[in-house]
Design a protein around this motif. Structure first.
Motif, PDB file in Angstrom:
ATOM      1  N   VAL A 109       0.809  -1.222   0.000  1.00  0.00           N
ATOM      2  CA  VAL A 109       0.000   0.000   0.000  1.00  0.00           C
ATOM      3  C   VAL A 109       0.840   1.269   0.000  1.00  0.00           C
ATOM      4  O   VAL A 109       0.291   2.371   0.003  1.00  0.00           O
ATOM      5  CB  VAL A 109      -0.989   0.007   1.189  1.00  0.00           C
ATOM      6  N   ALA A 110       2.172   1.138   0.022  1.00  0.00           N
ATOM      7  CA  ALA A 110       3.052   2.309   0.012  1.00  0.00           C
ATOM      8  C   ALA A 110       3.044   2.913  -1.391  1.00  0.00           C
ATOM      9  O   ALA A 110       2.849   2.205  -2.368  1.00  0.00           O
ATOM     10  CB  ALA A 110       4.463   1.904   0.417  1.00  0.00           C
ATOM     11  N   SER A 114      -2.649   6.116   3.580  1.00  0.00           N
ATOM     12  CA  SER A 114      -3.989   6.658   3.843  1.00  0.00           C
ATOM     13  C   SER A 114      -4.896   6.510   2.633  1.00  0.00           C
ATOM     14  O   SER A 114      -6.104   6.340   2.792  1.00  0.00           O
ATOM     15  CB  SER A 114      -3.914   8.106   4.302  1.00  0.00           C
ATOM     16  N   SER A 115      -4.351   6.534   1.409  1.00  0.00           N
ATOM     17  CA  SER A 115      -5.222   6.401   0.236  1.00  0.00           C
ATOM     18  C   SER A 115      -5.848   5.002   0.178  1.00  0.00           C
ATOM     19  O   SER A 115      -7.012   4.852  -0.204  1.00  0.00           O
ATOM     20  CB  SER A 115      -4.474   6.720  -1.058  1.00  0.00           C
ATOM     21  N   GLU A 119      -9.882   4.511   0.529  1.00  0.00           N
ATOM     22  CA  GLU A 119     -10.640   3.801  -0.503  1.00  0.00           C
ATOM     23  C   GLU A 119     -11.547   2.738   0.111  1.00  0.00           C
ATOM     24  O   GLU A 119     -12.709   2.606  -0.257  1.00  0.00           O
ATOM     25  CB  GLU A 119      -9.692   3.170  -1.520  1.00  0.00           C
ATOM     26  N   VAL A 120     -11.015   2.004   1.076  1.00  0.00           N
ATOM     27  CA  VAL A 120     -11.807   0.950   1.729  1.00  0.00           C
ATOM     28  C   VAL A 120     -12.874   1.558   2.636  1.00  0.00           C
ATOM     29  O   VAL A 120     -14.043   1.161   2.601  1.00  0.00           O
ATOM     30  CB  VAL A 120     -10.888  -0.004   2.527  1.00  0.00           C
ATOM     31  N   ARG A 121     -12.496   2.527   3.442  1.00  0.00           N
ATOM     32  CA  ARG A 121     -13.412   3.111   4.437  1.00  0.00           C
ATOM     33  C   ARG A 121     -14.563   3.902   3.800  1.00  0.00           C
ATOM     34  O   ARG A 121     -15.648   3.951   4.359  1.00  0.00           O
ATOM     35  CB  ARG A 121     -12.658   4.037   5.391  1.00  0.00           C
ATOM     36  N   ALA A 150      -3.462   7.304   9.467  1.00  0.00           N
ATOM     37  CA  ALA A 150      -3.626   6.917   8.065  1.00  0.00           C
ATOM     38  C   ALA A 150      -4.902   6.103   7.856  1.00  0.00           C
ATOM     39  O   ALA A 150      -5.362   5.948   6.733  1.00  0.00           O
ATOM     40  CB  ALA A 150      -2.408   6.120   7.586  1.00  0.00           C
ATOM     41  N   GLY A 151      -5.458   5.563   8.960  1.00  0.00           N
ATOM     42  CA  GLY A 151      -6.705   4.819   8.860  1.00  0.00           C
ATOM     43  C   GLY A 151      -6.624   3.358   9.252  1.00  0.00           C
ATOM     44  O   GLY A 151      -7.624   2.646   9.202  1.00  0.00           O
ATOM     45  N   PHE A 152      -5.451   2.901   9.644  1.00  0.00           N
ATOM     46  CA  PHE A 152      -5.303   1.509  10.067  1.00  0.00           C
ATOM     47  C   PHE A 152      -5.745   1.354  11.519  1.00  0.00           C
ATOM     48  O   PHE A 152      -5.579   2.261  12.331  1.00  0.00           O
ATOM     49  CB  PHE A 152      -3.853   1.035   9.907  1.00  0.00           C
TER      50      PHE A 152
END
Length: 170
Positions: A109-110, A114-115, A119-121, A150-152
């Motif tokens: 995912v690098a 966050s992208s 996208e998932v969220r 970042a969203g993890f």
């Protein structure tokens, strides 16, 4: 070596014979540990059965993690790139069996951590609402606050220890 063995109430020594070589030895008494069966039962009772997607570009690492989870009764699938992770998430939601967790390698995912999360969220009807876990290698793990920003939901450092995996899947 000698100090460590002595600190552990052990013995260390060697024997040597000219022309034959030397043999170095040590002995340390350890307490008997819980059986692997007991650890496995503890795992199953605390986790239950989860659907887990592993996203790792290294098939060997993904297979090792897949085996560790599958042997514990988890339903596990593997993807080897970002697009196949997203496709697997879509397929799982479409079939009515969304994933509970996505363990994804940092390199997959690098550079846009966050992208991927965004996208998932931002499309739960497409991708479901799995917990996203970032897997990092030794020396490349980021600060947990930045990983969460970042969203993890969590971060695991490879090689992944059984206890850390258990803690994340709870």
């Amino acid at each position: 070596s000698k100090k460590l063995v002595e600190l552990m109430d052990g013995r260390i020594g060697f024997t040597s014979e000219v022309g034959k070589g030397s043999m170095f030895w040590f002995s340390i008494a350890f307490e008997r540990q819980a059986s692997l069966t007991a650890l496995s039962d503890n795992w199953d009772a605390r986790i239950g059965t989860r659907r887990v997607l592993i996203g790792d570009g290294n098939p060997l690492i993904g297979r090792i993690l897949w085996k560790r989870l599958a042997l514990r009764g988890q339903i596990v699938e593997q993807a080897t790139d970002r697009d196949s992770v997203l496709a697997a998430l879509k397929d799982a939601v479409a079939s009515g069996t969304p994933y509970d967790f996505v363990l994804v390698d940092r390199l997959l995912v690098a550079p846009g951590l966050s992208s991927f999360c965004d996208e998932v969220r931002q499309a739960p009807e497409t991708y479901g609402t799995p917990k996203l876990v970032l897997m990092s290698r030794v020396g490349e793990s980021g600060r947990s606050d930045l990983v969460r920003a970042a969203g993890f939901d969590a971060q695991l450092q490879q090689p992944i220890r059984q206890r850390a995996l258990l803690d994340v899947l709870r």
